[in-house]
Each structure stands twice: as structure tokens, then as C-alpha cells.
Design a protein around this motif. Structure first.
Motif, PDB file in Angstrom:
ATOM      1  N   ALA A 137      28.460  57.317  37.377  1.00  0.00           N
ATOM      2  CA  ALA A 137      28.986  56.349  36.412  1.00  0.00           C
ATOM      3  C   ALA A 137      30.477  56.154  36.652  1.00  0.00           C
ATOM      4  O   ALA A 137      31.110  56.925  37.381  1.00  0.00           O
ATOM      5  CB  ALA A 137      28.750  56.853  34.989  1.00  0.00           C
ATOM      6  N   PHE A 138      31.025  55.129  36.016  1.00  0.00           N
ATOM      7  CA  PHE A 138      32.465  54.886  36.069  1.00  0.00           C
ATOM      8  C   PHE A 138      33.111  55.487  34.833  1.00  0.00           C
ATOM      9  O   PHE A 138      32.665  55.245  33.718  1.00  0.00           O
ATOM     10  CB  PHE A 138      32.762  53.386  36.105  1.00  0.00           C
ATOM     11  CG  PHE A 138      32.233  52.701  37.319  1.00  0.00           C
ATOM     12  CD1 PHE A 138      32.853  52.874  38.548  1.00  0.00           C
ATOM     13  CD2 PHE A 138      31.118  51.898  37.250  1.00  0.00           C
ATOM     14  CE1 PHE A 138      32.364  52.260  39.687  1.00  0.00           C
ATOM     15  CE2 PHE A 138      30.616  51.273  38.381  1.00  0.00           C
ATOM     16  CZ  PHE A 138      31.244  51.448  39.600  1.00  0.00           C
ATOM     17  N   SER A 139      34.170  56.270  35.041  1.00  0.00           N
ATOM     18  CA  SER A 139      34.952  56.733  33.891  1.00  0.00           C
ATOM     19  C   SER A 139      36.196  55.878  33.712  1.00  0.00           C
ATOM     20  O   SER A 139      36.798  55.881  32.644  1.00  0.00           O
ATOM     21  CB  SER A 139      35.331  58.210  34.031  1.00  0.00           C
ATOM     22  OG  SER A 139      36.147  58.406  35.161  1.00  0.00           O
ATOM     23  N   ASP A 140      36.583  55.124  34.754  1.00  0.00           N
ATOM     24  CA  ASP A 140      37.747  54.245  34.661  1.00  0.00           C
ATOM     25  C   ASP A 140      37.687  53.227  35.786  1.00  0.00           C
ATOM     26  O   ASP A 140      37.337  53.574  36.916  1.00  0.00           O
ATOM     27  CB  ASP A 140      39.037  55.063  34.774  1.00  0.00           C
ATOM     28  CG  ASP A 140      40.276  54.227  34.482  1.00  0.00           C
ATOM     29  OD1 ASP A 140      40.256  53.454  33.516  1.00  0.00           O
ATOM     30  OD2 ASP A 140      41.249  54.348  35.233  1.00  0.00           O
ATOM     31  N   VAL A 141      38.001  51.976  35.475  1.00  0.00           N
ATOM     32  CA  VAL A 141      38.108  50.922  36.489  1.00  0.00           C
ATOM     33  C   VAL A 141      39.415  50.180  36.235  1.00  0.00           C
ATOM     34  O   VAL A 141      39.682  49.749  35.115  1.00  0.00           O
ATOM     35  CB  VAL A 141      36.915  49.937  36.434  1.00  0.00           C
ATOM     36  CG1 VAL A 141      37.113  48.801  37.430  1.00  0.00           C
ATOM     37  CG2 VAL A 141      35.602  50.657  36.710  1.00  0.00           C
ATOM     38  N   GLN A 142      40.240  50.072  37.277  1.00  0.00           N
ATOM     39  CA  GLN A 142      41.515  49.354  37.203  1.00  0.00           C
ATOM     40  C   GLN A 142      41.483  48.212  38.222  1.00  0.00           C
ATOM     41  O   GLN A 142      40.444  47.935  38.805  1.00  0.00           O
ATOM     42  CB  GLN A 142      42.669  50.317  37.483  1.00  0.00           C
ATOM     43  CG  GLN A 142      42.808  51.434  36.453  1.00  0.00           C
ATOM     44  CD  GLN A 142      43.182  50.925  35.080  1.00  0.00           C
ATOM     45  OE1 GLN A 142      43.951  49.970  34.937  1.00  0.00           O
ATOM     46  NE2 GLN A 142      42.621  51.545  34.045  1.00  0.00           N
ATOM     47  N   SER A 143      42.627  47.582  38.464  1.00  0.00           N
ATOM     48  CA  SER A 143      42.662  46.461  39.411  1.00  0.00           C
ATOM     49  C   SER A 143      42.545  46.922  40.861  1.00  0.00           C
ATOM     50  O   SER A 143      42.002  46.201  41.695  1.00  0.00           O
ATOM     51  CB  SER A 143      43.924  45.624  39.213  1.00  0.00           C
ATOM     52  OG  SER A 143      45.068  46.431  39.384  1.00  0.00           O
ATOM     53  N   THR A 144      43.051  48.131  41.171  1.00  0.00           N
ATOM     54  CA  THR A 144      43.020  48.592  42.564  1.00  0.00           C
ATOM     55  C   THR A 144      42.412  49.987  42.718  1.00  0.00           C
ATOM     56  O   THR A 144      42.558  50.616  43.763  1.00  0.00           O
ATOM     57  CB  THR A 144      44.434  48.586  43.185  1.00  0.00           C
ATOM     58  OG1 THR A 144      45.264  49.477  42.431  1.00  0.00           O
ATOM     59  CG2 THR A 144      45.029  47.189  43.207  1.00  0.00           C
ATOM     60  N   SER A 145      41.716  50.466  41.678  1.00  0.00           N
ATOM     61  CA  SER A 145      41.083  51.784  41.775  1.00  0.00           C
ATOM     62  C   SER A 145      39.877  51.864  40.844  1.00  0.00           C
ATOM     63  O   SER A 145      39.767  51.091  39.887  1.00  0.00           O
ATOM     64  CB  SER A 145      42.068  52.906  41.431  1.00  0.00           C
ATOM     65  OG  SER A 145      42.424  52.842  40.063  1.00  0.00           O
ATOM     66  N   THR A 170      36.537  44.992  40.008  1.00  0.00           N
ATOM     67  CA  THR A 170      37.864  45.483  39.647  1.00  0.00           C
ATOM     68  C   THR A 170      38.558  44.466  38.737  1.00  0.00           C
ATOM     69  O   THR A 170      38.185  43.289  38.683  1.00  0.00           O
ATOM     70  CB  THR A 170      38.721  45.745  40.897  1.00  0.00           C
ATOM     71  OG1 THR A 170      38.721  44.558  41.710  1.00  0.00           O
ATOM     72  CG2 THR A 170      38.197  46.921  41.701  1.00  0.00           C
ATOM     73  N   LEU A 171      39.567  44.932  38.030  1.00  0.00           N
ATOM     74  CA  LEU A 171      40.284  44.079  37.089  1.00  0.00           C
ATOM     75  C   LEU A 171      41.183  43.089  37.822  1.00  0.00           C
ATOM     76  O   LEU A 171      41.591  43.334  38.958  1.00  0.00           O
ATOM     77  CB  LEU A 171      41.123  44.934  36.140  1.00  0.00           C
ATOM     78  CG  LEU A 171      40.341  45.948  35.282  1.00  0.00           C
ATOM     79  CD1 LEU A 171      41.293  46.740  34.404  1.00  0.00           C
ATOM     80  CD2 LEU A 171      39.282  45.242  34.440  1.00  0.00           C
ATOM     81  N   ARG A 177      37.558  42.028  42.581  1.00  0.00           N
ATOM     82  CA  ARG A 177      36.487  41.931  43.586  1.00  0.00           C
ATOM     83  C   ARG A 177      35.361  42.882  43.212  1.00  0.00           C
ATOM     84  O   ARG A 177      35.571  43.877  42.514  1.00  0.00           O
ATOM     85  CB  ARG A 177      37.030  42.309  44.978  1.00  0.00           C
ATOM     86  CG  ARG A 177      38.062  41.348  45.544  1.00  0.00           C
ATOM     87  CD  ARG A 177      37.503  40.011  45.985  1.00  0.00           C
ATOM     88  NE  ARG A 177      36.481  40.143  47.007  1.00  0.00           N
ATOM     89  CZ  ARG A 177      36.725  40.233  48.326  1.00  0.00           C
ATOM     90  NH1 ARG A 177      37.967  40.225  48.772  1.00  0.00           N
ATOM     91  NH2 ARG A 177      35.737  40.346  49.181  1.00  0.00           N
ATOM     92  N   TRP A 178      34.164  42.580  43.704  1.00  0.00           N
ATOM     93  CA  TRP A 178      32.990  43.418  43.439  1.00  0.00           C
ATOM     94  C   TRP A 178      32.873  44.521  44.486  1.00  0.00           C
ATOM     95  O   TRP A 178      32.944  44.259  45.687  1.00  0.00           O
ATOM     96  CB  TRP A 178      31.721  42.572  43.434  1.00  0.00           C
ATOM     97  CG  TRP A 178      31.551  41.843  42.147  1.00  0.00           C
ATOM     98  CD1 TRP A 178      31.917  40.551  41.876  1.00  0.00           C
ATOM     99  CD2 TRP A 178      30.990  42.373  40.945  1.00  0.00           C
ATOM    100  NE1 TRP A 178      31.625  40.253  40.564  1.00  0.00           N
ATOM    101  CE2 TRP A 178      31.051  41.336  39.978  1.00  0.00           C
ATOM    102  CE3 TRP A 178      30.449  43.610  40.594  1.00  0.00           C
ATOM    103  CZ2 TRP A 178      30.577  41.515  38.670  1.00  0.00           C
ATOM    104  CZ3 TRP A 178      29.976  43.776  39.298  1.00  0.00           C
ATOM    105  CH2 TRP A 178      30.042  42.738  38.355  1.00  0.00           C
TER     106      TRP A 178
END
Length: 107
Positions: free
Chosen positions: A8-16, A104-105, A79-80
Motif C-alpha cells: 500500500a501507499f503510506s504517502d504520495v508526493q509530486s516526486t516520491s 504523483t501529485l 504521472r502514473w
């Protein structure tokens, strides 16, 4: 080893993106590493079906059996991506987790 589960994702940012998972049920032998595979989807594609839809792939490794969280850096904004995790022992890699994907954001 068996496949890591509950990826799962615990955090999604624009470049990570930070992934979490549950360690494999069985690890027979000496644990070597987790392999995290990241794929960037080509912008003209809506799905992941064909190889042409993978713009690039990168792999990183985590060498602690008890760590079940890792951040993937250097991603492109808005981007996906999709990710999977597999574990290895001295006998080689076991089955990989299911793919999970996110966008990503915008940044």
C-alpha cells in the motif's frame, strides 16, 4: 520466500511515493533483500497491458528484513506509476506482490 502482502501507499508526493507491506509469511533460508520495482506509464497509454506502455523501469533494494516501508524518490510530477515488491533469500527471489499504482501529485 512467499510474496510480500498488503502492499500500500503510506504517502504520495509530486516526486516520491512511500510504500508499505507485510513481510512474507515464509522466508526459508537467509533473507537477502526486498526488491522494489517501479514503472512509469507512458503518457499516451491508459493501461499497463503492453510493454510499450512502460516508459521506464527502475529497481531499488532494501536489505533489512524487518523494515517494511521504503520511499521511492526521483519520480516525475503528475504521472502514473506502478510498484511491486519481492523478497529474496540465498535461493533467489520469490513471487512478487501484486502491482499497485498511483498518480504523483502535480507539485
Amino acid at each position: 520466500p512467499s510474496a510480500p502482502t498488503n502492499i500500500a501507499f503510506s504517502d504520495v508526493q509530486s516526486t516520491s511515493a512511500t510504500l508499505t507491506w507485510i513481510r512474507p509469511d515464509s522466508i526459508l533460508g537467509y533473507f537477502q533483500n526486498y526488491k522494489i520495482t517501479t514503472q512509469l506509464r507512458a503518457q499516451e497509454c491508459r493501461e499497463w497491458q503492453s510493454e510499450e506502455c512502460v516508459e521506464y523501469q527502475k529497481v531499488q533494494y532494501l536489505y533489512e528484513a524487518d523494515l517494511t516501508e521504503e520511499t521511492v524518490y526521483g519520480l516525475k510530477k503528475f504521472r502514473w506509476y506502478r510498484f511491486q515488491v519481492s523478497a529474496s533469500t540465498n535461493a533467489g527471489y520469490g513471487n512478487a506482490s501484486n502491482w499497485i499504482s498511483t498518480q504523483t501529485l502535480p507539485g
